[in-house]
Design an enzyme around this catalytic site. Sequence first.
Site, mmCIF file in Angstrom:
data_model
loop_
_atom_site.group_PDB
_atom_site.id
_atom_site.type_symbol
_atom_site.label_atom_id
_atom_site.label_comp_id
_atom_site.label_asym_id
_atom_site.label_seq_id
_atom_site.Cartn_x
_atom_site.Cartn_y
_atom_site.Cartn_z
ATOM 1 N N ARG A 1 0.832 -1.207 0.000
ATOM 2 C CA ARG A 1 0.000 0.000 0.000
ATOM 3 C C ARG A 1 0.869 1.260 0.000
ATOM 4 O O ARG A 1 0.465 2.294 -0.532
ATOM 5 C CB ARG A 1 -0.953 0.002 1.197
ATOM 6 C CG ARG A 1 -0.270 -0.082 2.548
ATOM 7 C CD ARG A 1 -1.239 -0.073 3.689
ATOM 8 N NE ARG A 1 -0.580 -0.393 4.946
ATOM 9 C CZ ARG A 1 -1.003 0.032 6.125
ATOM 10 N NH1 ARG A 1 -2.083 0.796 6.224
ATOM 11 N NH2 ARG A 1 -0.363 -0.299 7.223
ATOM 12 N N SER B 1 -4.606 4.689 5.988
ATOM 13 C CA SER B 1 -4.466 3.293 5.561
ATOM 14 C C SER B 1 -4.085 3.178 4.091
ATOM 15 O O SER B 1 -3.414 2.230 3.694
ATOM 16 C CB SER B 1 -5.769 2.539 5.820
ATOM 17 O OG SER B 1 -6.037 2.440 7.202
ATOM 18 N N GLU C 1 -18.940 4.630 0.287
ATOM 19 C CA GLU C 1 -18.178 4.089 -0.834
ATOM 20 C C GLU C 1 -18.956 4.094 -2.145
ATOM 21 O O GLU C 1 -18.380 4.336 -3.215
ATOM 22 C CB GLU C 1 -17.712 2.665 -0.501
ATOM 23 C CG GLU C 1 -16.698 2.592 0.623
ATOM 24 C CD GLU C 1 -17.313 2.537 2.007
ATOM 25 O OE1 GLU C 1 -16.554 2.395 2.983
ATOM 26 O OE2 GLU C 1 -18.564 2.618 2.120
ATOM 27 N N PHE D 1 -14.446 -3.072 0.672
ATOM 28 C CA PHE D 1 -15.356 -1.963 0.408
ATOM 29 C C PHE D 1 -15.229 -1.451 -1.029
ATOM 30 O O PHE D 1 -16.126 -0.772 -1.526
ATOM 31 C CB PHE D 1 -15.080 -0.816 1.381
ATOM 32 C CG PHE D 1 -15.057 -1.224 2.827
ATOM 33 C CD1 PHE D 1 -15.899 -2.229 3.299
ATOM 34 C CD2 PHE D 1 -14.200 -0.627 3.725
ATOM 35 C CE1 PHE D 1 -15.885 -2.618 4.627
ATOM 36 C CE2 PHE D 1 -14.175 -1.006 5.060
ATOM 37 C CZ PHE D 1 -15.020 -2.003 5.511
ATOM 38 N N HIS E 1 -5.538 -3.657 1.733
ATOM 39 C CA HIS E 1 -5.965 -4.614 2.767
ATOM 40 C C HIS E 1 -6.727 -5.797 2.158
ATOM 41 O O HIS E 1 -7.749 -6.241 2.683
ATOM 42 C CB HIS E 1 -6.821 -3.920 3.821
ATOM 43 C CG HIS E 1 -6.071 -2.921 4.652
ATOM 44 N ND1 HIS E 1 -5.405 -1.857 4.099
ATOM 45 C CD2 HIS E 1 -5.905 -2.814 6.000
ATOM 46 C CE1 HIS E 1 -4.845 -1.139 5.063
ATOM 47 N NE2 HIS E 1 -5.119 -1.697 6.221
ATOM 48 N N ASP F 1 -8.226 -8.105 11.650
ATOM 49 C CA ASP F 1 -9.582 -7.596 11.447
ATOM 50 C C ASP F 1 -10.579 -8.705 11.121
ATOM 51 O O ASP F 1 -11.787 -8.510 11.229
ATOM 52 C CB ASP F 1 -9.604 -6.548 10.339
ATOM 53 C CG ASP F 1 -8.982 -5.237 10.791
ATOM 54 O OD1 ASP F 1 -8.445 -5.195 11.905
ATOM 55 O OD2 ASP F 1 -9.025 -4.252 10.025
ATOM 56 N N ARG G 1 -1.747 -4.845 3.161
ATOM 57 C CA ARG G 1 -1.408 -4.172 4.412
ATOM 58 C C ARG G 1 -0.037 -4.537 4.987
ATOM 59 O O ARG G 1 0.671 -3.661 5.485
ATOM 60 C CB ARG G 1 -2.486 -4.499 5.452
ATOM 61 C CG ARG G 1 -2.228 -3.940 6.838
ATOM 62 C CD ARG G 1 -3.259 -4.486 7.810
ATOM 63 N NE ARG G 1 -3.273 -3.805 9.088
ATOM 64 C CZ ARG G 1 -4.059 -4.132 10.109
ATOM 65 N NH1 ARG G 1 -4.897 -5.149 9.968
ATOM 66 N NH2 ARG G 1 -4.013 -3.473 11.242
#
Length: 317
Positions: free
Chosen positions: A13, A40, A61, A86, A112, A120, A170
């Site tokens: 990322r 992020s 989104e 998302f 991610h 998560d 990530r």
Amino acid sequence: MKKYTYTEKIDTRSGFGAGLTELGRTNPNVVALCADLVGSLKMADFIKENPERFFQIGIAEANMMGIAAGLTIGGKIPFTGTFANFSTGRVYDQIRQSIAYSDKNVKICASHAGLTLGEDGATHQILEDIGLMKMLPGMTVINPCDYNQTKAATIAIAEHEGPVYLRFGRPAVPNFTPADQKFEIGKAVKINDGSDVTIIATGHLVWEAILAGEELAKQGISADILDIHTIKPLDEEAIIASVAKTGCVVTAEEHNFLGGLGESVARTLALNNPTPQEFVATQDTFGESGTPAQLMDKYGLNSEAIVKAVTKVLKRK
């Protein structure tokens, strides 16, 4: 086996963030949108240098995808940023109707992705996004393997006309590809020349394929290794040529075996050169909470799993 080394581990990322920042300096039409995840997505430097070209949409989104589609009408090149879950599942209708069907020049940038999201848990660890996106007509799907390749891919997709799904992650992973690499959409990268088995990997599994190749070399097995950063359009020519030489193939990806790279390779071979194939991927399951290393080990997404798959597929030649 060609020796690959790395001097650092860094998240892919951050490669996206670096590429976007460079685009901000070189392409005045590039704009960025984010769904409340600037940190992020590593967008802070782009925003600092180009505040008038950034749009904070918030946790909306679907609205972000619609705004991005609209911005293309005025000649802008929008890069949307949020988590892969998302970026795809939550907004699939908006992407299908407003971006893919309408052939809008939107770059859907998704962090991610996969199991390596880690703690998560399953609700955020999307493992079907590649399948969702590659099924959309006209959608280019890219899954780079390290920081340098992600940076190069980010810069390259700005020059590509049409919708793109760019997938990255990530965790800090080995950064081993050249910093000055030429990124060609739709072209595989040959990692190693071999004669006994073809290993075709994408994303975080490319480094694991390299480690597997080194272990196989100790066993006297020569692996032809391809880095497939572009899953659609797929470099069918490179795949067919490699498999014609080796006679068997293992595909490796941080994704469900249904709908991912492995299926695309299997289709290519079924139509051109039916070949024994083994799949290193999640087996039609959701993930769970854990560290990236724990999850990759439990779900069989590492070099050891690739070596086992090679041993199995060699018996089917």
